[in-house]
Design an enzyme around this catalytic site. Structure first.
Site, short mmCIF file in Angstrom:
data_model
loop_
_atom_site.label_atom_id
_atom_site.label_comp_id
_atom_site.label_asym_id
_atom_site.label_seq_id
_atom_site.Cartn_x
_atom_site.Cartn_y
_atom_site.Cartn_z
N SER A 79 0.88 -1.14 0.15
CA SER A 79 0.09 0.03 0.05
C SER A 79 0.96 1.30 0.02
O SER A 79 2.19 1.23 0.61
CB SER A 79 -0.95 0.03 1.24
OG SER A 79 -1.38 1.37 1.66
N TYR A 103 -1.97 -1.30 10.87
CA TYR A 103 -2.25 -1.78 9.69
C TYR A 103 -1.12 -1.28 8.82
O TYR A 103 -0.50 -2.22 8.07
CB TYR A 103 -3.63 -1.03 9.17
CG TYR A 103 -3.59 -1.00 7.78
CD1 TYR A 103 -3.85 -2.24 6.88
CD2 TYR A 103 -3.32 -0.06 7.04
CE1 TYR A 103 -3.97 -2.39 5.40
CE2 TYR A 103 -3.32 0.11 5.53
CZ TYR A 103 -3.76 -0.95 4.81
OH TYR A 103 -3.72 -1.12 3.54
N LYS A 107 1.92 -3.69 6.77
CA LYS A 107 2.22 -3.42 5.25
C LYS A 107 3.97 -3.47 5.29
O LYS A 107 4.56 -3.94 4.33
CB LYS A 107 1.93 -2.39 4.55
CG LYS A 107 0.35 -2.61 4.38
CD LYS A 107 0.04 -3.61 3.43
CE LYS A 107 -1.52 -3.93 3.27
NZ LYS A 107 -1.84 -5.01 2.71
N TYR A 131 -0.28 -0.20 -3.52
CA TYR A 131 -1.56 0.38 -4.20
C TYR A 131 -1.84 1.78 -3.78
O TYR A 131 -1.67 1.94 -2.65
CB TYR A 131 -2.86 -0.28 -3.83
CG TYR A 131 -2.92 -1.96 -4.21
CD1 TYR A 131 -1.99 -2.55 -4.78
CD2 TYR A 131 -4.21 -2.39 -3.55
CE1 TYR A 131 -2.34 -3.84 -4.95
CE2 TYR A 131 -4.41 -3.96 -3.97
CZ TYR A 131 -3.33 -4.51 -4.58
OH TYR A 131 -3.49 -5.96 -4.64
N LEU A 153 -13.74 7.06 0.97
CA LEU A 153 -14.42 7.98 0.50
C LEU A 153 -15.45 7.53 -0.56
O LEU A 153 -16.45 7.97 -0.47
CB LEU A 153 -13.39 9.03 -0.33
CG LEU A 153 -14.01 10.21 -0.94
CD1 LEU A 153 -14.84 11.01 0.41
CD2 LEU A 153 -12.87 11.13 -1.52
N ASP A 248 -4.38 11.65 8.69
CA ASP A 248 -4.47 11.86 7.12
C ASP A 248 -3.24 12.80 6.87
O ASP A 248 -3.14 13.60 7.67
CB ASP A 248 -5.83 12.96 6.82
CG ASP A 248 -6.96 11.43 6.48
OD1 ASP A 248 -6.78 10.47 6.53
OD2 ASP A 248 -8.17 12.06 6.49
N1 UFG Z 1 -12.42 11.38 3.16
C1 UFG Z 1 -13.44 12.36 3.64
N2 UFG Z 1 -14.67 11.78 3.96
C2 UFG Z 1 -14.85 10.31 4.23
C3 UFG Z 1 -13.74 9.66 3.82
C4 UFG Z 1 -12.61 10.20 3.48
O1 UFG Z 1 -13.36 13.45 3.18
O2 UFG Z 1 -15.82 9.98 4.75
C5 UFG Z 1 -11.13 12.11 2.67
C6 UFG Z 1 -10.08 11.57 3.58
O3 UFG Z 1 -9.71 12.62 4.37
C7 UFG Z 1 -9.01 11.57 2.20
C8 UFG Z 1 -9.80 11.04 1.28
O4 UFG Z 1 -10.98 11.11 1.35
O5 UFG Z 1 -8.60 12.70 2.24
C9 UFG Z 1 -9.40 9.74 1.00
O6 UFG Z 1 -9.68 8.76 2.03
P1 UFG Z 1 -9.95 7.07 1.97
O7 UFG Z 1 -10.25 6.87 3.35
O8 UFG Z 1 -10.72 6.80 0.90
O9 UFG Z 1 -8.51 6.85 1.65
P2 UFG Z 1 -6.94 7.04 2.28
O10 UFG Z 1 -6.28 7.72 1.46
O11 UFG Z 1 -7.21 7.52 3.54
O12 UFG Z 1 -6.33 5.60 2.46
C10 UFG Z 1 -6.46 4.57 1.56
C11 UFG Z 1 -6.64 3.24 2.09
C12 UFG Z 1 -5.57 2.90 2.96
C13 UFG Z 1 -4.18 2.99 2.36
C14 UFG Z 1 -3.98 4.35 1.82
C15 UFG Z 1 -2.86 4.39 0.80
O13 UFG Z 1 -7.88 3.15 2.57
O14 UFG Z 1 -6.00 1.42 3.55
O15 UFG Z 1 -5.11 4.72 0.89
O16 UFG Z 1 -2.30 5.76 0.60
F1 UFG Z 1 -3.34 2.75 3.25
#
Ligand code: UFG
Length: 375
Positions: A79, A103, A107, A131, A153, A248
């Protein structure tokens, strides 16, 4: 089968159950794609022991079994989380790795474990696929169906769009990004899958350890994705600005050049494709996939051994293997009539190089195969 015309053999097993995965000799597995792991960041903070045990011990069991059976090619689902909080974007494979939660540490640790395998034994081929943010769906058939309230998201946006959730919380609008919201490298899940095929191809002819980013190289903000999804579904989506989410980072996107140079792979699908296919999926499956997958498992349970073999052979006759196995060159001729006929009917011999991928299987099927072989 519906999406590819190919019926893969599916076995269900737990990596922590080593006897259940000691099946390499029997199946002549040549390469393994290891996707099996817990993946929720927040849950990993609450349940570190479960995460370390499942992800790390499971990988150790798998690698032990592979080594015992002379199978030394592994493609691992890593990841972008391993780039941690301190590297500048775009993330390049040579940057130092770190983590901020259990988590993420699993990785980082598994990358280390697999790299050490190669240090000790130069026959290993290890590909660590990092990924970025996979989204989208395939033909309305395969897509994301998270349990409970989505953490990520896109499934969250999709559930607001379909009316299952009232409102998206946008976590922070004061980051140093194009519009203040978090920027990520979203990649269509089909592009991601194709990256695995390229990685397997590469591992068949190379040994060594390679970390490779699977991303597009482009960053998209939360609001940009939200608006793209609004276009795909044809109506506005309710959202509010909320505080930043702990852990984040502002921006996360790949330098995707290594995958292109080394594997000849690059993502081709756009954000519009991702949102369109994601919307298509949730529109067709507003209540998720649970019932469908249960019924397909039931069908597999009912399959007779001959059908299991037929499926395997059918898969192996395709130009391109999404998953399946074919007999290893020089392997014993199978005893089963259908398998034997197929092997003997190959006009130019067996494929070269032969490719096998491990299936995690149900005990009931393994038992039937054993019974058939012994009789
Ligand atoms: N976000 C929101 N509202 C939500 C969910 C997410 O604003 O309800 C924002 C987050 O703050 C972030 C973006 O959308 O800016 C993406 O968030 P995600 O939770 O979809 O994804 P992440 O980038 O935080 O994490 C994902 C995977 C992890 C992995 C990571 C790798 O969930 O397992 O990408 O970069 F490790």
């Amino acid at each position: 089968k519906k999406s590819t015309g190919i019926r893969p053999i599916l076995y269900r097993a737990d990596l922590l159950d080593k006897p259940a995965i000691d099946n390499f000799e029997e199946q002549n597995i040549e390469a393994v794609i290891h996707f099996a792991g817990f993946k929720a960041v927040g849950e990993s903070v609450q349940k570190p022991l479960e995460y370390y045990h499942n992800n790390i011990t499971g990988t150790l069991m798998l690698c032990q079994s592979m080594r015992e059976h002379g199978c030394k090619k592994i493609v691992f689902s890593s990841s972008a989380t391993v780039y941690g909080m301190n590297n500048p974007v775009p993330f390049k494979e040579g940057m130092p790795t770190s983590a901020t939660n259990p988590y993420g540490y699993t990785k980082v640790m598994i990358e280390q474990i697999l790299s050490d395998l190669y240090v000790a034994d130069k026959e290993w081929s290890v590909i660590l696929l990092r990924y970025f943010n996979p989204i989208g769906a395939m033909k309305g058939l395969i897509g994301e169906d998270p349990n409970g309230i989505p953490n990520n998201l896109l499934p969250y946006i999709a559930q607001v769009a379909i009316g299952k959730l009232p409102c998206l919380s946008v976590f922070g609008d004061d980051y140093d990004t194009v519009d203040g919201t978090g920027v990520r490298d979203y990649i269509h899940v089909v592009d991601l899958a194709l990256g695995h095929l390229k990685a397997i191809d590469y591992s068949l002819s190379h040994t060594g350890v390679e970390a490779i980013n699977l991303g597009t190289g482009n960053g998209t903000s939360v609001l940009q994705i939200l608006h793209a999804f609004e276009k795909a579904c044809g109506h506005s989506i309710n959202y509010k600005i909320a505080p930043r989410r702990a852990g984040d980072i502002a921006s996360c996107y790949a330098d995707a050049s290594k995958a292109k140079e080394m594997l000849g792979w690059e993502a081709t699908r756009t954000i519009e494709d991702m949102c369109r296919t994601g919307w298509n999926f949730i529109s067709k499956n507003p209540n998720g996939l649970e019932n469908k997958s249960l019924s397909s498992i039931a069908q597999i349970k009912r399959k007779k051994l001959t059908e299991v073999y037929q499926s395997a052979l059918y898969i192996s006759q395709k130009d391109r293997l999404l998953c399946g196995f074919i007999p290893r060159a020089g392997a014993e001729i199978p005893q089963h009539t259908i398998a034997r006929n197929w092997v003997q009917a190959q006009p130019v011999g067996l494929r070269s190089p032969p490719l096998r991928i491990l299936f995690f299987y149900e005990k009931s099927i393994q038992k039937r195969i054993k019974e058939d072989t012994s009789s």
